[in-house]
Scaffold this motif. Structure first.
Motif, PDB file in Angstrom:
ATOM      1  N   THR A 154       5.203  11.638   6.403  1.00 49.38           N
ATOM      2  CA  THR A 154       3.986  11.031   6.935  1.00 49.38           C
ATOM      3  C   THR A 154       2.884  10.907   5.900  1.00 49.38           C
ATOM      4  O   THR A 154       1.777  10.477   6.222  1.00 49.38           O
ATOM      5  CB  THR A 154       3.468  11.835   8.152  1.00 49.38           C
ATOM      6  N   ALA A 155       3.180  11.283   4.657  1.00 48.29           N
ATOM      7  CA  ALA A 155       2.183  11.136   3.587  1.00 48.29           C
ATOM      8  C   ALA A 155       1.820   9.659   3.426  1.00 48.29           C
ATOM      9  O   ALA A 155       2.693   8.803   3.313  1.00 48.29           O
ATOM     10  CB  ALA A 155       2.741  11.682   2.278  1.00 48.29           C
ATOM     11  N   GLY A 156       0.542   9.356   3.444  1.00 49.68           N
ATOM     12  CA  GLY A 156       0.101   7.972   3.266  1.00 49.68           C
ATOM     13  C   GLY A 156       0.031   7.164   4.543  1.00 49.68           C
ATOM     14  O   GLY A 156      -0.397   6.005   4.511  1.00 49.68           O
ATOM     15  N   LEU A 157       0.466   7.729   5.664  1.00 45.90           N
ATOM     16  CA  LEU A 157       0.409   7.005   6.927  1.00 45.90           C
ATOM     17  C   LEU A 157      -0.925   7.280   7.623  1.00 45.90           C
ATOM     18  O   LEU A 157      -1.421   8.396   7.631  1.00 45.90           O
ATOM     19  CB  LEU A 157       1.557   7.433   7.850  1.00 45.90           C
ATOM     20  N   ASP A 158      -1.495   6.234   8.225  1.00 48.83           N
ATOM     21  CA  ASP A 158      -2.732   6.448   8.970  1.00 48.83           C
ATOM     22  C   ASP A 158      -2.385   7.064  10.332  1.00 48.83           C
ATOM     23  O   ASP A 158      -1.215   7.142  10.715  1.00 48.83           O
ATOM     24  CB  ASP A 158      -3.524   5.143   9.100  1.00 48.83           C
ATOM     25  N   SER A 215       0.850  -1.193   0.000  1.00 48.32           N
ATOM     26  CA  SER A 215       0.000   0.000   0.000  1.00 48.32           C
ATOM     27  C   SER A 215       0.888   1.245   0.000  1.00 48.32           C
ATOM     28  O   SER A 215       2.106   1.163   0.209  1.00 48.32           O
ATOM     29  CB  SER A 215      -0.885   0.012   1.241  1.00 48.32           C
ATOM     30  N   GLY A 216       0.262   2.416  -0.204  1.00 48.17           N
ATOM     31  CA  GLY A 216       1.027   3.662  -0.168  1.00 48.17           C
ATOM     32  C   GLY A 216       1.713   3.872   1.168  1.00 48.17           C
ATOM     33  O   GLY A 216       2.867   4.293   1.229  1.00 48.17           O
ATOM     34  N   GLY A 217       0.995   3.574   2.246  1.00 46.71           N
ATOM     35  CA  GLY A 217       1.581   3.732   3.572  1.00 46.71           C
ATOM     36  C   GLY A 217       2.744   2.793   3.819  1.00 46.71           C
ATOM     37  O   GLY A 217       3.744   3.159   4.447  1.00 46.71           O
ATOM     38  N   MET A 218       2.649   1.559   3.318  1.00 48.98           N
ATOM     39  CA  MET A 218       3.736   0.590   3.464  1.00 48.98           C
ATOM     40  C   MET A 218       4.976   1.051   2.698  1.00 48.98           C
ATOM     41  O   MET A 218       6.106   0.934   3.191  1.00 48.98           O
ATOM     42  CB  MET A 218       3.278  -0.786   2.976  1.00 48.98           C
ATOM     43  N   LYS A 219       4.761   1.595   1.507  1.00 46.41           N
ATOM     44  CA  LYS A 219       5.900   2.111   0.728  1.00 46.41           C
ATOM     45  C   LYS A 219       6.572   3.260   1.464  1.00 46.41           C
ATOM     46  O   LYS A 219       7.803   3.378   1.473  1.00 46.41           O
ATOM     47  CB  LYS A 219       5.429   2.574  -0.655  1.00 46.41           C
ATOM     48  N   ARG A 252       1.288   7.438  12.131  1.00 48.55           N
ATOM     49  CA  ARG A 252       1.900   8.752  12.312  1.00 48.55           C
ATOM     50  C   ARG A 252       2.385   8.944  13.742  1.00 48.55           C
ATOM     51  O   ARG A 252       3.439   9.531  13.979  1.00 48.55           O
ATOM     52  CB  ARG A 252       0.923   9.862  11.915  1.00 48.55           C
ATOM     53  N   VAL A 253       1.634   8.448  14.706  1.00 47.12           N
ATOM     54  CA  VAL A 253       2.054   8.545  16.106  1.00 47.12           C
ATOM     55  C   VAL A 253       3.327   7.732  16.327  1.00 47.12           C
ATOM     56  O   VAL A 253       4.273   8.198  16.979  1.00 47.12           O
ATOM     57  CB  VAL A 253       0.931   8.063  17.054  1.00 47.12           C
ATOM     58  N   ARG A 254       3.382   6.516  15.766  1.00 49.98           N
ATOM     59  CA  ARG A 254       4.592   5.684  15.866  1.00 49.98           C
ATOM     60  C   ARG A 254       5.781   6.407  15.246  1.00 49.98           C
ATOM     61  O   ARG A 254       6.891   6.411  15.800  1.00 49.98           O
ATOM     62  CB  ARG A 254       4.389   4.343  15.138  1.00 49.98           C
ATOM     63  N   PHE A 255       5.546   7.021  14.089  1.00 48.56           N
ATOM     64  CA  PHE A 255       6.617   7.731  13.395  1.00 48.56           C
ATOM     65  C   PHE A 255       7.102   8.928  14.210  1.00 48.56           C
ATOM     66  O   PHE A 255       8.308   9.152  14.340  1.00 48.56           O
ATOM     67  CB  PHE A 255       6.122   8.194  12.024  1.00 48.56           C
ATOM     68  N   ARG A 256       6.184   9.691  14.769  1.00 46.75           N
ATOM     69  CA  ARG A 256       6.565  10.852  15.570  1.00 46.75           C
ATOM     70  C   ARG A 256       7.420  10.437  16.757  1.00 46.75           C
ATOM     71  O   ARG A 256       8.418  11.089  17.077  1.00 46.75           O
ATOM     72  CB  ARG A 256       5.319  11.599  16.053  1.00 46.75           C
ATOM     73  N   ASN A 257       7.054   9.335  17.391  1.00 48.48           N
ATOM     74  CA  ASN A 257       7.841   8.847  18.531  1.00 48.48           C
ATOM     75  C   ASN A 257       9.248   8.449  18.095  1.00 48.48           C
ATOM     76  O   ASN A 257      10.232   8.717  18.796  1.00 48.48           O
ATOM     77  CB  ASN A 257       7.142   7.658  19.198  1.00 48.48           C
ATOM     78  N   LEU A 258       9.334   7.801  16.940  1.00 45.29           N
ATOM     79  CA  LEU A 258      10.631   7.385  16.404  1.00 45.29           C
ATOM     80  C   LEU A 258      11.512   8.588  16.108  1.00 45.29           C
ATOM     81  O   LEU A 258      12.686   8.630  16.491  1.00 45.29           O
ATOM     82  CB  LEU A 258      10.411   6.568  15.121  1.00 45.29           C
TER      83      LEU A 258
END
Length: 234
Positions: free
Chosen positions: A158-162, A132-136, A166-172
């Motif tokens: 964060t484009a394409g992330l649900d 999916s777009g988010g997986m890519k 996005r919360v997981r990404f922000r924490n990372l």
């Protein structure tokens, strides 16, 4: 660790995309905001050595952006990142690791770490064309982290992330920013507001705001929209 941008300029025909920008960045997360055409992507490409400036310099701990030593210290996720659709996720990361000069044994270990980190471990053997777009997008974030960069540059990551992703990404990113320099460009103001140590706002190729933001200054998104008014969504 210090990234120094000194009088950086880039012009396309009659348009000055980046106009004599100067700034010093140290460890932390820098949230980059600006309307389309403000110069954000051009600035990030200059910082990553993808574009050559018309004038000015970019150095990381005294290493010039044009050197291999500089490039070995950066990770970059452009807004339009190219994938090989018939590669699996694992194959793609190993290929990118080889381009970055990471030894095979270390590359396999690092790829497994990152696939776990971005929640793609179970999809590692699937072809990217089936992602999916988010997986890519998550795979793109993983490749940017392969060489454990001291400078991480992310254009609309964060484009394409649900919302959960996005919360997981922000924490990372917040964690990475504790010991490294992260430049993060996004149109999602809330992402910047949650994790950026410093806000950088661009308009017409220049910074119109740089500094910390706290609630006492009001609503960041309202302030941002006010600066650009009608052209913020162009």
């Amino acid at each position: 660790m210090e990234l120094i941008i000194d009088r950086l300029t880039k012009q396309y025909h009659s348009k000055i995309a980046v106009d004599r920008i100067s700034i010093k960045l140290q460890q932390g997360v820098y949230g980059l905001l600006g309307a389309n055409g403000a110069g954000k992507t051009t600035m990030m490409r200059l910082v990553c050595g993808v574009l050559k400036p018309d004038s000015g310099t970019v150095t990381l701990d005294h290493l010039d952006v044009s050197t291999e030593e500089y490039r070995a210290k950066i990770g970059y996720l452009p807004q339009d990142f190219g994938y090989y659709p018939d590669f699996t996720g694992m194959d793609f990361l190993l290929y990118m690791a080889a381009l970055k000069g990471i030894k095979k044994k270390r590359a396999k270990h690092r790829a497994n770490e990152l696939l776990e980190l971005v929640s793609l471990r179970e999809e590692a053997g699937k072809k990217i064309k089936n992602y999916s777009g988010g997986m890519k997008q998550r795979l793109g974030i993983a490749q940017a982290l392969l060489n454990q960069p001291q400078l991480l540059v992310l254009d609309e990551p964060t484009a394409g992330l649900d919302p959960k992703e996005r919360v997981r990404f922000r924490n990372l990113i917040a964690e990475i920013g504790k010991e490294n320099i992260v430049i993060l460009s996004t149109h999602i103001v809330s992402d910047i507001e949650h994790i950026a140590d410093t806000i950088l706002m661009m308009k017409d190729g220049q910074f119109i705001y740089q500094g910390k933001w706290d609630e006492s200054q009001g609503d960041l998104e309202k302030f941002y929209l006010k600066q650009f008014e009608e052209n913020v969504y162009e």
